[in-house]
Design a protein around this motif. Sequence first.
Motif, PDB file in Angstrom:
ATOM      1  N   UNK A  15      -6.798   5.652  11.986  1.00  0.00           N
ATOM      2  CA  UNK A  15      -6.838   4.261  12.421  1.00  0.00           C
ATOM      3  C   UNK A  15      -6.594   3.362  11.217  1.00  0.00           C
ATOM      4  N   UNK A  16      -5.909   2.260  11.446  1.00  0.00           N
ATOM      5  CA  UNK A  16      -5.752   1.219  10.441  1.00  0.00           C
ATOM      6  C   UNK A  16      -6.709   0.098  10.801  1.00  0.00           C
ATOM      7  N   UNK A  21     -11.235 -11.570  10.457  1.00  0.00           N
ATOM      8  CA  UNK A  21     -10.387 -12.722  10.123  1.00  0.00           C
ATOM      9  C   UNK A  21      -8.903 -12.377  10.056  1.00  0.00           C
ATOM     10  N   UNK A  22      -8.566 -11.116  10.310  1.00  0.00           N
ATOM     11  CA  UNK A  22      -7.174 -10.713  10.336  1.00  0.00           C
ATOM     12  C   UNK A  22      -6.627 -10.184   9.029  1.00  0.00           C
ATOM     13  N   UNK A  23      -7.499  -9.946   8.042  1.00  0.00           N
ATOM     14  CA  UNK A  23      -7.025  -9.390   6.778  1.00  0.00           C
ATOM     15  C   UNK A  23      -6.757  -7.906   6.964  1.00  0.00           C
ATOM     16  N   UNK A  24      -5.546  -7.515   6.656  1.00  0.00           N
ATOM     17  CA  UNK A  24      -5.170  -6.105   6.702  1.00  0.00           C
ATOM     18  C   UNK A  24      -4.235  -5.847   5.542  1.00  0.00           C
ATOM     19  N   UNK A  25      -4.104  -4.616   5.151  1.00  0.00           N
ATOM     20  CA  UNK A  25      -3.220  -4.299   4.045  1.00  0.00           C
ATOM     21  C   UNK A  25      -3.805  -4.714   2.712  1.00  0.00           C
ATOM     22  N   UNK A  26      -2.954  -5.229   1.841  1.00  0.00           N
ATOM     23  CA  UNK A  26      -3.361  -5.602   0.497  1.00  0.00           C
ATOM     24  C   UNK A  26      -4.510  -6.604   0.554  1.00  0.00           C
ATOM     25  N   UNK A  27      -5.544  -6.319  -0.211  1.00  0.00           N
ATOM     26  CA  UNK A  27      -6.718  -7.193  -0.236  1.00  0.00           C
ATOM     27  C   UNK A  27      -7.854  -6.698   0.635  1.00  0.00           C
ATOM     28  N   UNK A  32     -15.896  -7.327   3.054  1.00  0.00           N
ATOM     29  CA  UNK A  32     -17.173  -6.756   3.498  1.00  0.00           C
ATOM     30  C   UNK A  32     -16.941  -5.595   4.458  1.00  0.00           C
ATOM     31  N   UNK A  33     -15.878  -5.668   5.249  1.00  0.00           N
ATOM     32  CA  UNK A  33     -15.561  -4.585   6.182  1.00  0.00           C
ATOM     33  C   UNK A  33     -15.262  -3.285   5.431  1.00  0.00           C
ATOM     34  N   UNK A  34     -14.523  -3.396   4.340  1.00  0.00           N
ATOM     35  CA  UNK A  34     -14.211  -2.208   3.542  1.00  0.00           C
ATOM     36  C   UNK A  34     -15.485  -1.651   2.919  1.00  0.00           C
ATOM     37  N   UNK A  35     -16.319  -2.526   2.407  1.00  0.00           N
ATOM     38  CA  UNK A  35     -17.592  -2.099   1.829  1.00  0.00           C
ATOM     39  C   UNK A  35     -18.408  -1.340   2.880  1.00  0.00           C
ATOM     40  N   UNK A  58       0.367   9.375  -2.159  1.00  0.00           N
ATOM     41  CA  UNK A  58       0.748   8.253  -1.293  1.00  0.00           C
ATOM     42  C   UNK A  58       0.066   7.004  -1.848  1.00  0.00           C
ATOM     43  N   UNK A  59       0.727   5.876  -1.743  1.00  0.00           N
ATOM     44  CA  UNK A  59       0.141   4.638  -2.257  1.00  0.00           C
ATOM     45  C   UNK A  59      -1.252   4.407  -1.671  1.00  0.00           C
ATOM     46  N   UNK A  60      -2.089   3.745  -2.422  1.00  0.00           N
ATOM     47  CA  UNK A  60      -3.454   3.397  -2.031  1.00  0.00           C
ATOM     48  C   UNK A  60      -3.417   2.549  -0.762  1.00  0.00           C
ATOM     49  N   UNK A  61      -4.118   3.008   0.270  1.00  0.00           N
ATOM     50  CA  UNK A  61      -4.185   2.291   1.543  1.00  0.00           C
ATOM     51  C   UNK A  61      -5.643   2.240   2.002  1.00  0.00           C
ATOM     52  N   UNK A  62      -6.433   1.281   1.498  1.00  0.00           N
ATOM     53  CA  UNK A  62      -7.854   1.235   1.826  1.00  0.00           C
ATOM     54  C   UNK A  62      -8.136   0.911   3.291  1.00  0.00           C
ATOM     55  N   UNK A  63      -7.162   0.455   4.016  1.00  0.00           N
ATOM     56  CA  UNK A  63      -7.334   0.119   5.427  1.00  0.00           C
ATOM     57  C   UNK A  63      -7.103   1.319   6.347  1.00  0.00           C
ATOM     58  N   UNK A  64      -6.560   2.403   5.813  1.00  0.00           N
ATOM     59  CA  UNK A  64      -6.171   3.558   6.624  1.00  0.00           C
ATOM     60  C   UNK A  64      -7.217   4.666   6.496  1.00  0.00           C
ATOM     61  N   UNK A  65      -7.843   5.016   7.616  1.00  0.00           N
ATOM     62  CA  UNK A  65      -8.906   6.023   7.643  1.00  0.00           C
ATOM     63  C   UNK A  65      -8.564   7.078   8.676  1.00  0.00           C
ATOM     64  N   UNK A  66      -9.030   8.316   8.428  1.00  0.00           N
ATOM     65  CA  UNK A  66      -8.762   9.407   9.353  1.00  0.00           C
ATOM     66  C   UNK A  66     -10.048  10.099   9.761  1.00  0.00           C
ATOM     67  N   UNK A  67     -10.009  10.678  10.924  1.00  0.00           N
ATOM     68  CA  UNK A  67     -11.162  11.408  11.438  1.00  0.00           C
ATOM     69  C   UNK A  67     -11.072  12.859  11.001  1.00  0.00           C
TER      70      UNK A  67
END
Length: 70
Positions: A15-16, A21-27, A32-35, A58-67
């Motif tokens: 899942x991405x 607030x709609x922040x996705x990708x860089x940043x 707080x959601x990432x934390x 693969x480039x750093x993608x902190x928004x991309x998580x896998x089960x």
Amino acid sequence: YTLSLHDALPIWQAIDFMTEDGIKGVGFEKTEEYKWLKENAARFGFIESYPLNNEFDVMYEPWHWRHQDK
């Protein structure tokens, strides 16, 4: 014959995420959601797919998580 990166990666349930607030990708890694994900995602079987210096190169993608299957 060459493999694309997509062909070389395993198939996962992933899942991405984005912030309320709609922040996705860089940043995303500054939110707080990432934390919360870093602190709690493992309880639900999720790990960060592409952390810094990941094994897939693969480039750093902190928004991309896998089960992870247990």
